[in-house]
Design a protein around this motif. Structure first.
Motif, mmCIF file in Angstrom:
data_model
loop_
_atom_site.group_PDB
_atom_site.id
_atom_site.type_symbol
_atom_site.label_atom_id
_atom_site.label_comp_id
_atom_site.label_asym_id
_atom_site.label_seq_id
_atom_site.Cartn_x
_atom_site.Cartn_y
_atom_site.Cartn_z
ATOM 1 N N ALA A 40 0.827 -1.208 0.000
ATOM 2 C CA ALA A 40 0.000 0.000 0.000
ATOM 3 C C ALA A 40 0.859 1.255 0.000
ATOM 4 C CB ALA A 40 -0.929 0.000 1.209
ATOM 5 N N LEU A 41 1.938 1.250 0.761
ATOM 6 C CA LEU A 41 2.805 2.427 0.839
ATOM 7 C C LEU A 41 3.517 2.681 -0.490
ATOM 8 C CD1 LEU A 41 4.243 1.953 4.435
ATOM 9 C CD2 LEU A 41 2.753 3.799 3.645
ATOM 10 N N PHE A 42 3.969 1.632 -1.142
ATOM 11 C CA PHE A 42 4.583 1.817 -2.464
ATOM 12 C C PHE A 42 3.568 2.398 -3.449
ATOM 13 C CE2 PHE A 42 7.836 -1.437 -1.163
ATOM 14 C CZ PHE A 42 8.952 -0.637 -1.364
ATOM 15 N N ARG A 219 -0.318 5.969 8.630
ATOM 16 C CA ARG A 219 0.506 7.171 8.804
ATOM 17 C C ARG A 219 1.366 7.060 10.056
ATOM 18 N NH1 ARG A 219 -3.204 11.265 7.583
ATOM 19 N NH2 ARG A 219 -4.277 10.712 9.490
ATOM 20 N N GLN A 220 0.819 6.508 11.126
ATOM 21 C CA GLN A 220 1.582 6.349 12.362
ATOM 22 C C GLN A 220 2.717 5.347 12.195
ATOM 23 O OE1 GLN A 220 -0.928 5.794 15.884
ATOM 24 N NE2 GLN A 220 -2.550 6.933 14.854
ATOM 25 N N LYS A 236 4.042 9.396 2.614
ATOM 26 C CA LYS A 236 3.725 10.186 3.806
ATOM 27 C C LYS A 236 2.910 11.426 3.438
ATOM 28 C CE LYS A 236 5.879 12.436 7.776
ATOM 29 N NZ LYS A 236 7.153 12.752 8.474
ATOM 30 N N ILE A 237 3.267 12.081 2.348
ATOM 31 C CA ILE A 237 2.529 13.264 1.889
ATOM 32 C C ILE A 237 1.096 12.882 1.515
ATOM 33 C CG2 ILE A 237 2.375 14.944 0.007
ATOM 34 C CD1 ILE A 237 5.470 15.055 0.088
ATOM 35 N N PHE A 242 -5.514 12.754 4.130
ATOM 36 C CA PHE A 242 -6.738 12.171 4.673
ATOM 37 C C PHE A 242 -6.956 12.674 6.098
ATOM 38 C CE2 PHE A 242 -5.116 9.265 1.477
ATOM 39 C CZ PHE A 242 -6.240 9.087 0.693
ATOM 40 N N PRO A 243 -8.202 13.000 6.449
ATOM 41 C CA PRO A 243 -8.449 13.565 7.779
ATOM 42 C C PRO A 243 -8.169 12.572 8.892
ATOM 43 C CG PRO A 243 -10.524 13.069 6.656
ATOM 44 C CD PRO A 243 -9.439 12.871 5.646
#
Length: 299
Positions: A40-42, A219-220, A236-237, A242-243
């Motif tokens: 997911a991060l990639f 994100r954490q 990260k950006i 997202f809220p």
């Protein structure tokens, strides 16, 4: 060498692809979940990635992501070269079976991949998860990391039960903290066709708030000044768009029915009220102030 597809941000260019293996010396540590998170991060960083299910006795990654490649029973000496050729020009996340290093077959595969991908300029990394309440786990996973010559070991403290009670010391090791994800959200991620990436960027109707909580959880993990935040700054950006939940979720999300937008809105409101009470203390003055805010709609 590869560059991010997001050419509008030259400062965020990727300097190299990565081969990431995820393995442990015990079952139930969260390997498949972490492999899915890495994919997911990639994707959030707009990078090409293949995920490979190498746990032939489990197949959790393939079940969670039908697009995953998978090893068959009895894979042989040519498998490392086949994976290398199939995934050329992409990041690779390989989810391996528990205690894979005890198998000569897996040992040959792991180091065959390391040699090929290193020669191609890839960064080779090993993500090693550990969960709470496991006696000797820190020492065991550290020894596992020491066996992986040519890989950067990253130790993931997976707070699977929410206790945060990790036994042993991780001092001097590169670590990441994976927070607790409530059972209803885990159940939501197991829906057919749902992945961590899709749950964040394309949540289905009635599950938008669940997607925001999962984005915050992801994100954490990325954190600030961590190996992931440096490696995938664009992810990260994207996650920052997202809220965040208005306050930490203080009440149970025990099943998927509790993860709908309507139920989460109630949970979040109750959590916000409880946080306001705790901040001001359980005094009559603060309780009246909280009640006044509830009455006038400011809380």
């Amino acid at each position: 060498m590869a560059e991010s597809l997001n050419n509008s941000s030259p400062a965020l260019r990727v300097v190299q692809y990565a081969l990431v293996i995820v393995l442990t010396n015990a079952g139930g540590e969260g390997k498949s979940l972490i492999a899915q998170l890495l994919k997911a991060l990639f994707l959030l960083a707009d990078q090409a990635v293949e995920i490979v299910d190498g746990d032939v006795g489990n197949r959790a990654t393939r079940l969670a992501d039908p697009t995953a490649l998978s090893l068959g029973w009895g894979f042989g000496p040519d498998t490392a070269q086949q994976i290398f050729q199939t995934t050329s020009g992409k990041n690779v996340v390989l989810d391996l079976g528990a205690n894979a290093m005890a198998s000569g077959q897996y040992h040959e595969l792991i180091f065959g991949l390391q040699q090929r991908f290193t020669a191609a300029g890839y960064r080779c990394m090993a993500f090693l998860p550990v969960t709470p309440h496991k006696t000797g786990a820190a020492e065991g996973v550290r020894k596992l990391g020491e066996q992986l010559a040519g890989f950067e070991p990253i130790y993931v403290k997976n707070n699977k039960d929410g206790s945060g009670n990790f036994e042993g010391s991780f001092k001097g090791l590169t670590t990441l903290d994976l927070g607790y994800l409530q059972p209803g959200l885990v159940e939501y991620l197991k829906r057919d066709g749902e992945t961590i990436h899709s749950s964040i960027v394309r949540p289905p109707k009635n599950f938008e708030k669940a997607g925001h909580i999962i984005a915050d959880w992801t994100r954490q993990l990325v954190g600030t000044n961590t190996v992931l935040s440096k490696m995938l700054p664009q992810a990260k950006i994207e996650l920052a768009k997202f809220p965040k939940p208005p306050s930490p979720i203080r009440f149970s999300i025990g099943d998927i029915a509790s993860a709908t937008d309507a139920k989460l809105a109630i949970n979040m409101h109750k959590s916000t009220v409880l946080s306001a009470i705790e901040r001001g203390g359980f005094t009559s003055e603060n309780l009246r102030a909280v009640a006044d805010r509830l009455d006038n709609g400011t809380l």
